[in-house]
Structures are given as C-alpha cells and as structure tokens.
Design a protein around this motif. Sequence first.
Motif, PDB file in Angstrom:
ATOM      1  N   ASN A  24      11.010   6.975  -6.534  1.00 42.15           N
ATOM      2  CA  ASN A  24      10.117   7.851  -7.283  1.00 42.15           C
ATOM      3  C   ASN A  24       9.273   7.116  -8.318  1.00 42.15           C
ATOM      4  O   ASN A  24       8.468   7.731  -9.001  1.00 42.15           O
ATOM      5  CB  ASN A  24      10.936   8.949  -7.986  1.00 42.15           C
ATOM      6  N   THR A  25       9.469   5.803  -8.453  1.00 47.51           N
ATOM      7  CA  THR A  25       8.751   5.084  -9.493  1.00 47.51           C
ATOM      8  C   THR A  25       7.464   4.451  -8.987  1.00 47.51           C
ATOM      9  O   THR A  25       6.687   3.951  -9.768  1.00 47.51           O
ATOM     10  CB  THR A  25       9.652   3.994 -10.096  1.00 47.51           C
ATOM     11  N   GLN A  26       7.269   4.401  -7.687  1.00 50.76           N
ATOM     12  CA  GLN A  26       6.068   3.793  -7.124  1.00 50.76           C
ATOM     13  C   GLN A  26       5.015   4.868  -6.886  1.00 50.76           C
ATOM     14  O   GLN A  26       5.163   5.703  -6.008  1.00 50.76           O
ATOM     15  CB  GLN A  26       6.408   3.096  -5.797  1.00 50.76           C
ATOM     16  N   PRO A  27       3.948   4.878  -7.678  1.00 53.92           N
ATOM     17  CA  PRO A  27       2.917   5.908  -7.492  1.00 53.92           C
ATOM     18  C   PRO A  27       2.275   5.820  -6.117  1.00 53.92           C
ATOM     19  O   PRO A  27       2.069   4.732  -5.586  1.00 53.92           O
ATOM     20  CB  PRO A  27       1.897   5.584  -8.595  1.00 53.92           C
ATOM     21  N   ALA A  28       1.980   6.967  -5.550  1.00 53.99           N
ATOM     22  CA  ALA A  28       1.308   6.995  -4.253  1.00 53.99           C
ATOM     23  C   ALA A  28      -0.146   6.571  -4.423  1.00 53.99           C
ATOM     24  O   ALA A  28      -0.748   6.766  -5.476  1.00 53.99           O
ATOM     25  CB  ALA A  28       1.388   8.397  -3.659  1.00 53.99           C
ATOM     26  N   HIS A  29      -0.689   5.977  -3.384  1.00 53.97           N
ATOM     27  CA  HIS A  29      -2.119   5.699  -3.379  1.00 53.97           C
ATOM     28  C   HIS A  29      -2.823   7.042  -3.140  1.00 53.97           C
ATOM     29  O   HIS A  29      -2.420   7.804  -2.253  1.00 53.97           O
ATOM     30  CB  HIS A  29      -2.462   4.704  -2.278  1.00 53.97           C
ATOM     31  N   PRO A  30      -3.847   7.355  -3.909  1.00 52.42           N
ATOM     32  CA  PRO A  30      -4.435   8.695  -3.838  1.00 52.42           C
ATOM     33  C   PRO A  30      -4.982   9.088  -2.467  1.00 52.42           C
ATOM     34  O   PRO A  30      -5.051  10.275  -2.149  1.00 52.42           O
ATOM     35  CB  PRO A  30      -5.554   8.648  -4.890  1.00 52.42           C
ATOM     36  N   TYR A  41       0.608  -0.428   3.461  1.00 51.42           N
ATOM     37  CA  TYR A  41      -0.480  -1.040   2.699  1.00 51.42           C
ATOM     38  C   TYR A  41       0.077  -1.995   1.651  1.00 51.42           C
ATOM     39  O   TYR A  41      -0.418  -3.125   1.493  1.00 51.42           O
ATOM     40  CB  TYR A  41      -1.320   0.046   2.045  1.00 51.42           C
ATOM     41  N   ASP A  42       1.117  -1.569   0.952  1.00 48.63           N
ATOM     42  CA  ASP A  42       1.730  -2.429  -0.055  1.00 48.63           C
ATOM     43  C   ASP A  42       2.273  -3.713   0.571  1.00 48.63           C
ATOM     44  O   ASP A  42       2.156  -4.796   0.001  1.00 48.63           O
ATOM     45  CB  ASP A  42       2.866  -1.688  -0.769  1.00 48.63           C
ATOM     46  N   SER A  43       2.867  -3.584   1.757  1.00 45.71           N
ATOM     47  CA  SER A  43       3.383  -4.765   2.452  1.00 45.71           C
ATOM     48  C   SER A  43       2.256  -5.737   2.784  1.00 45.71           C
ATOM     49  O   SER A  43       2.394  -6.962   2.625  1.00 45.71           O
ATOM     50  CB  SER A  43       4.090  -4.349   3.748  1.00 45.71           C
ATOM     51  N   LEU A  44       1.147  -5.196   3.250  1.00 48.03           N
ATOM     52  CA  LEU A  44       0.021  -6.051   3.606  1.00 48.03           C
ATOM     53  C   LEU A  44      -0.633  -6.670   2.374  1.00 48.03           C
ATOM     54  O   LEU A  44      -1.106  -7.810   2.417  1.00 48.03           O
ATOM     55  CB  LEU A  44      -0.992  -5.257   4.435  1.00 48.03           C
ATOM     56  N   ILE A  45      -0.664  -5.933   1.272  1.00 51.04           N
ATOM     57  CA  ILE A  45      -1.173  -6.487   0.017  1.00 51.04           C
ATOM     58  C   ILE A  45      -0.358  -7.719  -0.371  1.00 51.04           C
ATOM     59  O   ILE A  45      -0.899  -8.776  -0.734  1.00 51.04           O
ATOM     60  CB  ILE A  45      -1.112  -5.430  -1.113  1.00 51.04           C
ATOM     61  N   LEU A  46       0.969  -7.597  -0.289  1.00 49.34           N
ATOM     62  CA  LEU A  46       1.862  -8.698  -0.634  1.00 49.34           C
ATOM     63  C   LEU A  46       1.633  -9.909   0.265  1.00 49.34           C
ATOM     64  O   LEU A  46       1.477 -11.039  -0.202  1.00 49.34           O
ATOM     65  CB  LEU A  46       3.319  -8.239  -0.521  1.00 49.34           C
ATOM     66  N   SER A 189      -2.675  -3.152  -7.420  1.00 48.15           N
ATOM     67  CA  SER A 189      -3.052  -2.115  -6.461  1.00 48.15           C
ATOM     68  C   SER A 189      -2.251  -0.838  -6.623  1.00 48.15           C
ATOM     69  O   SER A 189      -2.537   0.171  -5.969  1.00 48.15           O
ATOM     70  CB  SER A 189      -2.886  -2.638  -5.023  1.00 48.15           C
ATOM     71  N   THR A 190      -1.254  -0.865  -7.501  1.00 45.59           N
ATOM     72  CA  THR A 190      -0.393   0.295  -7.695  1.00 45.59           C
ATOM     73  C   THR A 190      -1.193   1.518  -8.136  1.00 45.59           C
ATOM     74  O   THR A 190      -1.943   1.465  -9.115  1.00 45.59           O
ATOM     75  CB  THR A 190       0.687  -0.009  -8.746  1.00 45.59           C
ATOM     76  N   GLY A 191      -1.047   2.594  -7.391  1.00 44.94           N
ATOM     77  CA  GLY A 191      -1.732   3.834  -7.737  1.00 44.94           C
ATOM     78  C   GLY A 191      -3.215   3.844  -7.443  1.00 44.94           C
ATOM     79  O   GLY A 191      -3.892   4.829  -7.725  1.00 44.94           O
ATOM     80  N   GLN A 192      -3.732   2.763  -6.878  1.00 37.64           N
ATOM     81  CA  GLN A 192      -5.156   2.669  -6.567  1.00 37.64           C
ATOM     82  C   GLN A 192      -5.404   3.105  -5.122  1.00 37.64           C
ATOM     83  O   GLN A 192      -4.509   3.071  -4.287  1.00 37.64           O
ATOM     84  CB  GLN A 192      -5.649   1.235  -6.756  1.00 37.64           C
ATOM     85  N   PRO A 193      -6.633   3.512  -4.790  1.00 40.17           N
ATOM     86  CA  PRO A 193      -6.935   3.911  -3.404  1.00 40.17           C
ATOM     87  C   PRO A 193      -6.742   2.761  -2.425  1.00 40.17           C
ATOM     88  O   PRO A 193      -6.932   1.599  -2.762  1.00 40.17           O
ATOM     89  CB  PRO A 193      -8.420   4.317  -3.476  1.00 40.17           C
ATOM     90  N   ILE A 194      -6.361   3.108  -1.230  1.00 39.77           N
ATOM     91  CA  ILE A 194      -6.246   2.124  -0.156  1.00 39.77           C
ATOM     92  C   ILE A 194      -7.639   1.693   0.275  1.00 39.77           C
ATOM     93  O   ILE A 194      -8.494   2.522   0.581  1.00 39.77           O
ATOM     94  CB  ILE A 194      -5.479   2.717   1.038  1.00 39.77           C
TER      95      ILE A 194
END
Length: 205
Positions: A24-30, A41-46, A189-194
């Motif tokens: 619950n601590t990782q904000p969703a991308h809008p 997306y987060d995996s690919l960012i990393l 990128s946390t909480g930012q649009p994909i």
Amino acid sequence: MFKTLSFIPAAVLALALVLGTGCNTQPAHPNQINAFDGATYDSLILAHAALTSLRSEVITSYRKYTPEFNQAVAAYAAAYSAYALFRTQSGAEGSVTVEIDNLVVAVVALESAFEADMHLSPQTIANIRGRASVIRARAGKNVTASDILTELEVAAAIAETVPAAQPYAKLAALVIAATSDALAAEKSSTGQPITLDSIQPVPVI
C-alpha cells in the motif's frame, strides 16, 4: 526485527526495508491500466536505468563484459516490446511475464560475470543471496519489489564486501553505482504517469 541482520551489508538491509513496506505504500501511476501494468513499468524503469548506467563503463573500461551486457540489452528490448504491446492489447500479460523473467535471467548472468572477477569466495556470495532469500520469504505476499530490484540490491550487497584497496574495487563500485542509479530512477518515477519514452530500449555495444 532487524537486530539479527546487523552484519548484513547495507544493500541487503535496504532490500529488507523495501520488501517489508507492503503493497500500500507504492503510489499507483495515474495512467496505469492495473497493478500489473504499474509493477511492470517499475521493473523496466529499474532495468533501463541500471543498463544505461553500466553501458558507458562497459564501453570505456570493461569491454570483456560486452557479450553479457548485450544479452541483457536484448532481453530488455524483448521485455519492452511485450510491454508496449500489452499496453495496447488486453490479455497480453502472459507474454510480458515471460519476457520479464527472461530479463531477470539476463541481468543475473551479467551480475555473475562481474562477481566472478571480484574474486569473492563462493561462500560469501551464497551467504548474501541466502540472507536476501530469507528476507524475501518473510515478506510473503506483501512483496511488491520486482525480481529485478531484488537482483540489483543483492548484486550491490555483494559488491559492498569488496575491500576498497583491492584492484577490482572499481568494478564493485560500478555495480553499486548502477543499483543506485536504478533506485533513483524508480524513485523519480513514483506516482508519475507511465511514459514509454522514458524506457526505450538501450543500444547494444
């Protein structure tokens, strides 16, 4: 809780904190389609940030790792293509999962090539990977960090055990820097649009 982990390198402690935070601590991308979309997306960012960080150093100082690096880049490109298709077509999660798994394998192979030249004992590497596995198992269903994040953190933890005076300390620092860059990219990128523009395939060497 972390008292028994006092002798684990800092990167493994960071991994413990990440895995223990829950979902619950990782904000969703809008603009994410669903949780799978955001996590992929987060995996690919990393992976993108880590490979980008490594690329210039491999070119200038560590050409011997070009084959492993290019394999990881090819696996990343395949994962990116599957993900881009998923975002336009429903029901394509399975192929994305397969390609992400392949990417993890390629990242591990690249890390293993680095680790072999750090001249650490197999027992040291096994101990760190074992501790990380225990931490991950304890987190159970609350694990939200990707396997790529886990592997990057473990690689950094292994690199942190290389004494600064050793001739291969620069290689260890390279691995630690790649992990740091990856975590910084994920944080920004946390909480930012994909945006697919931010994770375009990394050029081969």
